[in-house]
Scaffold this active site. Structure first.
Site, PDB file in Angstrom:
ATOM      1  N   HIS A  77       0.841  -1.189   0.000  1.00 31.34           N
ATOM      2  CA  HIS A  77       0.000   0.000   0.000  1.00 31.34           C
ATOM      3  C   HIS A  77       0.879   1.243   0.000  1.00 31.34           C
ATOM      4  CE1 HIS A  77       0.907  -0.392   4.327  1.00 31.34           C
ATOM      5  NE2 HIS A  77       0.876   0.934   4.295  1.00 31.34           N
ATOM      6  N   HIS A 104       5.960   6.033  -0.808  1.00 32.80           N
ATOM      7  CA  HIS A 104       6.603   4.811  -1.281  1.00 32.80           C
ATOM      8  C   HIS A 104       5.747   3.594  -0.980  1.00 32.80           C
ATOM      9  CE1 HIS A 104       7.830   5.102   2.950  1.00 32.80           C
ATOM     10  NE2 HIS A 104       7.886   3.784   2.934  1.00 32.80           N
TER      11      HIS A 104
END
Length: 251
Positions: A106, A194
């Protein structure tokens, strides 16, 4: 345990993922890091004994009635992504053998925060209203980077976003607005968005940065069709509060 979502944000300030990567044959599998989508209801996770959780340290003490809450963009890994992940983790283990591949992926839009149970419904309603106007968009996640959490108790390897930063900041701005309504901590300033790929206990960033990081980037750059594979279209936002999931489709 969801409070550990701060694990990969901390000083790194960013995001994470969904889909089970394999582990090397014969290698003992570490428990997945806490605080990721799919963890148990924090109402049931009452122990603070870190030895029971792969050495993880709770980000804030458990208190019955508190629901660890996290807003994120889920990423559903394709087979090719898992192949790239296996290459990266296998190579990084030559430097840090204790690295474990993430099992879900995620990109975070919030820190992990604590909601009281009666706040969940109005919190989600406010999120839905603020996020209703957003359209689907693309990001490129192709820059390998090493992260540590705030307490330097865990280290992560992630793919940093190199395109799509502006749209992510717009989303964070709206999520921050909801957090402020409930007097909760907002996201990090100047975040490094990220998707986390692997993790280990302790601050082992010194072993992974430099030569290892350059070699991992070479693997990403040389992976067949990586330019296509790492161009990600986000289609929904999710909020997880305890064992409850809420989805906000992008238009």
């Amino acid at each position: 345990e969801e409070e550990q979502e701060q694990e990969e944000e901390g000083e790194s300030r960013g995001g994470g993922a969904q889909g089970p990567p394999g582990t090397s044959a014969g290698r003992p599998r570490l428990p997945p890091p806490a605080g990721l989508p799919g963890e148990p209801d924090p109402e049931e996770a009452v122990s603070d004994d870190s030895s029971r959780h792969g050495g993880r340290v709770r980000g804030f003490p458990h208190e019955r009635g508190n629901w660890a809450t996290h807003v994120y963009l889920p990423y559903f890994a394709q087979e090719e992504f898992l192949e790239l992940l296996e290459l990266l983790v296998s190579h990084a283990r030559t430097y840090v053998p204790s690295l474990a591949a993430m099992e879900e992926f995620h990109l975070s839009l919030s820190q992990c925060v604590v909601l009281r149970y009666h706040w969940i419904e109005p919190f989600v309603r406010s999120l839905r209203e603020r996020l209703a106007a957003f359209h689907r968009f693309f990001c490129v996640a192709d820059q390998v980077k090493v992260y540590t959490n705030q307490n330097k108790t865990r280290t992560f390897i992630g793919l940093e976003i190199s395109a799509g930063h502006f749209q992510l900041l717009e989303l964070v701005s709206e999520v921050d607005g909801v957090l402020e309504e409930f007097d909760l901590p907002t996201f990090y300033k100047d975040p490094s968005f990220h998707i986390s790929l692997a993790w280990c206990v302790g601050d082992l960033s010194g072993r992974l940065e430099g030569q290892c990081l350059r070699e991992l980037q070479d693997i990403v750059d040389g992976f067949e069709e990586s330019a296509f594979l790492l161009r990600i279209q986000w289609e929904q936002i999710r909020c997880k509060s305890g064992n409850k999931y809420f989805s906000f489709p992008l238009r």
